[in-house]
Design a protein around this motif. Structure first.
Motif, PDB file in Angstrom:
ATOM      1  N   ILE A  57       8.814  17.765  -6.451  1.00 40.14           N
ATOM      2  CA  ILE A  57       8.596  18.219  -5.075  1.00 40.14           C
ATOM      3  C   ILE A  57       7.154  17.956  -4.644  1.00 40.14           C
ATOM      4  N   THR A  58       6.215  18.297  -5.520  1.00 40.90           N
ATOM      5  CA  THR A  58       4.805  18.096  -5.192  1.00 40.90           C
ATOM      6  C   THR A  58       4.465  16.622  -5.051  1.00 40.90           C
ATOM      7  N   ALA A  59       4.914  15.810  -6.011  1.00 42.75           N
ATOM      8  CA  ALA A  59       4.595  14.386  -5.992  1.00 42.75           C
ATOM      9  C   ALA A  59       5.181  13.697  -4.768  1.00 42.75           C
ATOM     10  N   GLN A  60       6.380  14.114  -4.367  1.00 46.85           N
ATOM     11  CA  GLN A  60       6.996  13.520  -3.188  1.00 46.85           C
ATOM     12  C   GLN A  60       6.152  13.792  -1.939  1.00 46.85           C
ATOM     13  N   ARG A  61       5.676  15.006  -1.813  1.00 46.82           N
ATOM     14  CA  ARG A  61       4.829  15.363  -0.669  1.00 46.82           C
ATOM     15  C   ARG A  61       3.519  14.584  -0.693  1.00 46.82           C
ATOM     16  N   VAL A  62       2.886  14.528  -1.863  1.00 43.60           N
ATOM     17  CA  VAL A  62       1.608  13.831  -1.989  1.00 43.60           C
ATOM     18  C   VAL A  62       1.789  12.339  -1.704  1.00 43.60           C
ATOM     19  N   ARG A  63       2.871  11.749  -2.240  1.00 45.83           N
ATOM     20  CA  ARG A  63       3.108  10.317  -2.069  1.00 45.83           C
ATOM     21  C   ARG A  63       3.279   9.947  -0.596  1.00 45.83           C
ATOM     22  N   GLU A  64       4.082  10.716   0.102  1.00 46.25           N
ATOM     23  CA  GLU A  64       4.313  10.400   1.512  1.00 46.25           C
ATOM     24  C   GLU A  64       3.042  10.563   2.334  1.00 46.25           C
ATOM     25  N   GLN A  65       2.300  11.613   2.069  1.00 47.28           N
ATOM     26  CA  GLN A  65       1.056  11.838   2.815  1.00 47.28           C
ATOM     27  C   GLN A  65       0.071  10.698   2.568  1.00 47.28           C
ATOM     28  N   TYR A  66      -0.047  10.272   1.321  1.00 46.87           N
ATOM     29  CA  TYR A  66      -0.961   9.186   0.990  1.00 46.87           C
ATOM     30  C   TYR A  66      -0.491   7.870   1.602  1.00 46.87           C
ATOM     31  N   ALA A  67       0.825   7.621   1.552  1.00 44.26           N
ATOM     32  CA  ALA A  67       1.372   6.369   2.071  1.00 44.26           C
ATOM     33  C   ALA A  67       1.096   6.203   3.553  1.00 44.26           C
ATOM     34  N   ARG A  68       1.084   7.294   4.292  1.00 40.69           N
ATOM     35  CA  ARG A  68       0.882   7.213   5.744  1.00 40.69           C
ATOM     36  C   ARG A  68      -0.500   6.685   6.111  1.00 40.69           C
ATOM     37  N   SER A  69      -1.451   6.786   5.193  1.00 46.13           N
ATOM     38  CA  SER A  69      -2.783   6.258   5.464  1.00 46.13           C
ATOM     39  C   SER A  69      -3.127   5.038   4.617  1.00 46.13           C
ATOM     40  N   ALA A  70      -2.530   4.934   3.422  1.00 49.63           N
ATOM     41  CA  ALA A  70      -2.927   3.877   2.487  1.00 49.63           C
ATOM     42  C   ALA A  70      -2.136   2.586   2.654  1.00 49.63           C
ATOM     43  N   LEU A  71      -0.921   2.656   3.185  1.00 52.01           N
ATOM     44  CA  LEU A  71      -0.146   1.444   3.399  1.00 52.01           C
ATOM     45  C   LEU A  71      -0.793   0.591   4.491  1.00 52.01           C
ATOM     46  N   PRO A  72      -0.602  -0.730   4.414  1.00 53.54           N
ATOM     47  CA  PRO A  72      -1.033  -1.557   5.540  1.00 53.54           C
ATOM     48  C   PRO A  72      -0.402  -1.051   6.835  1.00 53.54           C
ATOM     49  N   VAL A  73      -1.091  -1.203   7.940  1.00 53.66           N
ATOM     50  CA  VAL A  73      -0.638  -0.647   9.214  1.00 53.66           C
ATOM     51  C   VAL A  73       0.789  -1.071   9.541  1.00 53.66           C
TER      52      VAL A  73
END
Length: 333
Positions: A214-230
């Motif tokens: 549960i924690t990793a899923q939340r962290v991953r999505e939050q990080y992806a929203r800024s770290a992925l190419p636009v």
């Protein structure tokens, strides 16, 4: 240059002496060890006290149980060194760990540095983590690409960015994503095995696995929203769901991820080293694949070669594709 080992301990008597001996054997001798006895009920405290009596570099904090995150932050706050080195109470540092990590950080201007690790105990083999800053930052989109007990980090950075108390059992992943998203700190892994990581039954209970997911899923999505190419950021939620390492993918989901990997490597070609292991792991947890997926896998392997340590897995998955997943599951041992 003083290094502060932070060593959280809870009922760790079985392997603790081996860990302490590996610290004493370090070729870099300017270190201290902040050992936190987190309310142990076995001989952990006695072992730590005996070590402190023989070597003043061991400094003991003993108190009632407060959990791992509190212990980590307390140890970091008490550290006097310029660098923080993590170690767990059942792992073993190789004698040149600190020398090699300090040299690597100086040479490459690194702020958080892990290393490759070798498994001992119930598992064998090695984990060859991504080496460069760009590869580590991209690999964080999937999971933590740094072996937590192998890290060496600037004390000022960890003191300013404590482990988050709302990330149980994924505190390191949450911290690295936070630092990667909000600072210019440079990450790296020394491409050499500097730590023996012990695996044994009961390390992670089912309850902890559920909380971690549960924690990793939340962290991953939050990080992806800024770290992925636009261009890929609109896909962050779907990606974060399918990138979960424990999720079994359908054939359609595997095809979606193949397309995602293809777009990602086109936008971030400098990260091909990190993505090799990631797409291969994605294939391994996909169901319904068959010989018609073989060209896709070959294309991914050419664009993003898996690390040498994953050659056996690559051969196994190639055979699985050639046979089709259905036949493979019928005949494999």
């Amino acid at each position: 240059m003083t290094v502060s080992f932070v060593l959280p301990c809870f009922n760790a008597a079985q392997y603790l002496q081996q860990t302490l001996d590996s610290l004493i054997a370090q070729s870099h001798t300017d270190w201290e060890c902040i050992a936190i006895d987190d309310g142990s009920s076995d001989q952990t405290l006695a072992i730590l006290q005996a070590a402190a009596q023989q070597d003043a570099r061991f400094k003991i904090i003993s108190r009632p149980n407060r959990g791992l995150i509190a212990s980590l932050n307390e140890g970091i706050a008490a550290a006097q060194g310029e660098w923080i080195a993590r170690i767990d109470a059942d792992d073993i540092c190789l004698p040149d760990r600190l020398v090699k990590q300090l040299d690597y950080c100086a040479q490459h201007q690194v702020d958080i540095c892990g290393s490759w690790i070798g498994f001992i105990g119930e598992r064998s083999g090695e984990w060859h983590t991504p080496v460069s800053d760009a590869e580590v930052r991209l690999a964080l989109l999937f999971n933590t690409p740094i072996a937590h007990p192998s890290i060496l980090a600037r004390a000022s950075l960890l003191k300013a960015n404590p482990y988050p108390d709302d990330a149980p059992h994924a505190e390191d992943y949450a911290l690295w994503c936070h630092i990667a998203a909000t600072t210019s700190a440079r990450f790296a892994n020394v491409p050499d095995v500097l730590l023996h990581y012990r695996t044994h039954a009961g390390q992670v209970t089912q309850a902890k696995k559920a909380a971690l997911l549960i924690t990793a899923q939340r962290v991953r999505e939050q990080y992806a929203r800024s770290a992925l190419p636009v261009a890929l950021q609109p896909l962050a939620a779907e990606f974060a769901k399918l990138a979960e390492p424990s999720r079994i993918l359908t054939h359609a989901e595997w095809a979606w991820m193949v397309d995602f990997f293809t777009q990602l490597i086109a936008l971030r070609p400098e990260s091909r080293g990190a993505l090799g292991e990631m797409w291969l792991d994605t294939l391994q947890r996909s169901r319904g694949v068959n010989v018609f997926d073989f060209p896709r896998a070959i294309k991914l392997a050419l664009q993003m070669p898996p690390p040498k340590a994953e050659r056996k897995k690559m051969l196994k998955q190639s055979l699985r594709l050639a046979m089709s997943d259905y036949v493979w599951r019928k005949v494999k041992p």
